[in-house]
Design a protein around this motif. Structure first.
Motif, mmCIF file in Angstrom:
data_model
loop_
_atom_site.group_PDB
_atom_site.id
_atom_site.type_symbol
_atom_site.label_atom_id
_atom_site.label_comp_id
_atom_site.label_asym_id
_atom_site.label_seq_id
_atom_site.Cartn_x
_atom_site.Cartn_y
_atom_site.Cartn_z
ATOM 1 N N ARG A 43 -1.291 -2.769 13.529
ATOM 2 C CA ARG A 43 -2.581 -3.198 13.060
ATOM 3 C C ARG A 43 -3.074 -4.185 14.203
ATOM 4 N N THR A 74 -10.865 -0.150 3.999
ATOM 5 C CA THR A 74 -10.382 0.158 2.483
ATOM 6 C C THR A 74 -8.834 -0.249 2.238
ATOM 7 N N TYR A 75 -8.195 -0.691 3.491
ATOM 8 C CA TYR A 75 -6.963 -1.531 3.291
ATOM 9 C C TYR A 75 -7.043 -2.834 3.711
ATOM 10 N N PRO A 106 -6.266 -3.945 9.439
ATOM 11 C CA PRO A 106 -6.351 -2.570 9.478
ATOM 12 C C PRO A 106 -7.768 -2.304 10.305
ATOM 13 N N THR A 136 4.767 -2.243 11.272
ATOM 14 C CA THR A 136 3.447 -1.957 10.783
ATOM 15 C C THR A 136 2.452 -2.118 12.068
ATOM 16 N N ASN A 190 -9.240 0.657 9.334
ATOM 17 C CA ASN A 190 -9.834 1.215 7.920
ATOM 18 C C ASN A 190 -10.124 0.111 6.982
ATOM 19 N N GLY A 212 -0.455 7.851 8.726
ATOM 20 C CA GLY A 212 -1.371 7.398 7.889
ATOM 21 C C GLY A 212 -2.668 6.887 8.383
ATOM 22 N N ASP A 213 -3.590 6.569 7.666
ATOM 23 C CA ASP A 213 -4.967 6.263 8.046
ATOM 24 C C ASP A 213 -5.571 5.007 8.028
ATOM 25 N N ALA A 214 -4.533 4.056 7.914
ATOM 26 C CA ALA A 214 -4.811 2.579 8.153
ATOM 27 C C ALA A 214 -5.637 2.206 9.196
ATOM 28 N N LYS A 238 -6.310 -6.744 4.656
ATOM 29 C CA LYS A 238 -5.625 -7.604 6.058
ATOM 30 C C LYS A 238 -4.649 -8.300 5.426
ATOM 31 N N GLN A 239 -3.765 -8.738 6.301
ATOM 32 C CA GLN A 239 -2.409 -9.540 5.970
ATOM 33 C C GLN A 239 -2.525 -10.801 6.887
#
Length: 211
Positions: A171, A188-189, A184, A169, A186, A127-129, A191-192
């Motif tokens: 990150r 566009t993703y 991330p 994951t 990136n 992926g691109d995260a 954060k958590q």
């Protein structure tokens, strides 16, 4: 050579293995082992790797580095630089493998000069995260080396897992206003929030790309 000696001595201490016990496992004299560990004699690459195997470090490997000569008049001395091999894991079975501390499934390994503090393993990035438009960026297809023994501090790149998830994951761990987040690279993703039911499986210490 110095790194190999330090690694062997540290693991002998941790595993409470004496020079005599190691020598017996290797089928040689205690004095011979002592000569190696005190740099009075240089063991062959095969012997160095045999020592690692007997100490339960068979997933590591010492290889010889070949370098271009800098001068015809004074050729460089042979250098023994330790390279360590760590197993390649995958995201599908990562969490179960970390729990069992097992044999990592298929026997695939990658070499690096990084001496891990824990049971390190490689992971392929998907992926691109973690692909950033500028600065630090870890693109899909790269390999990350994850060391579970490194302390996860803000700013580190980490592999984490939530208790209610069967997947891990990748990150960056960041702190904002006293709260930790998994962010991330990136933008566009989303954060958590890093909560109590999330655990760190390891810290990424290297990233490499294959061509």
């Amino acid at each position: 050579m110095d790194n190999w000696i330090a690694l062997v001595k540290a693991n002998m201490k941790d595993r409470k293995v004496t020079q005599g016990e190691l020598a017996e496992r290797l089928g040689m004299s205690q004095g011979g082992v002592g000569h190696w560990l005190n740099k009075r004699r240089v063991p062959s690459l095969a012997d160095m790797n045999r020592v690692l195997e007997e100490l339960g470090l068979g997933y590591l490997e010492v290889v010889q580095e070949v370098r271009e000569k800098t001068s015809q008049a004074s050729p460089p001395a042979t250098q023994y630089n330790p390279y360590y091999r760590y197993p390649v894991s995958d995201w599908k079975g990562l969490c179960e493998i970390r729990e069992e501390r097992a044999a990592y499934g298929a026997a695939r390994f990658e070499l690096t000069d990084y001496h891990a503090q824990g049971d390190a393993f490689w992971l392929p990035v998907t992926g691109d995260a973690m692909t950033a438009p500028s600065g630090l960026s870890i693109a899909a297809g790269m390999m990350i080396l994850v060391d579970p023994a490194i302390t996860a501090e803000p700013g580190k790149l980490v592999v984490a897992q939530w208790a209610n998830s069967a997947h891990a994951t990748f990150r960056q761990l960041l702190e904002e206003s006293g709260q930790l987040y998994l962010v991330p690279l990136n933008p566009t993703y989303p954060k958590q929030l890093f909560t109590d039911d999330c655990r760190i499986l390891g810290v990424a210490v290297q990233a490499t790309a294959k061509f």
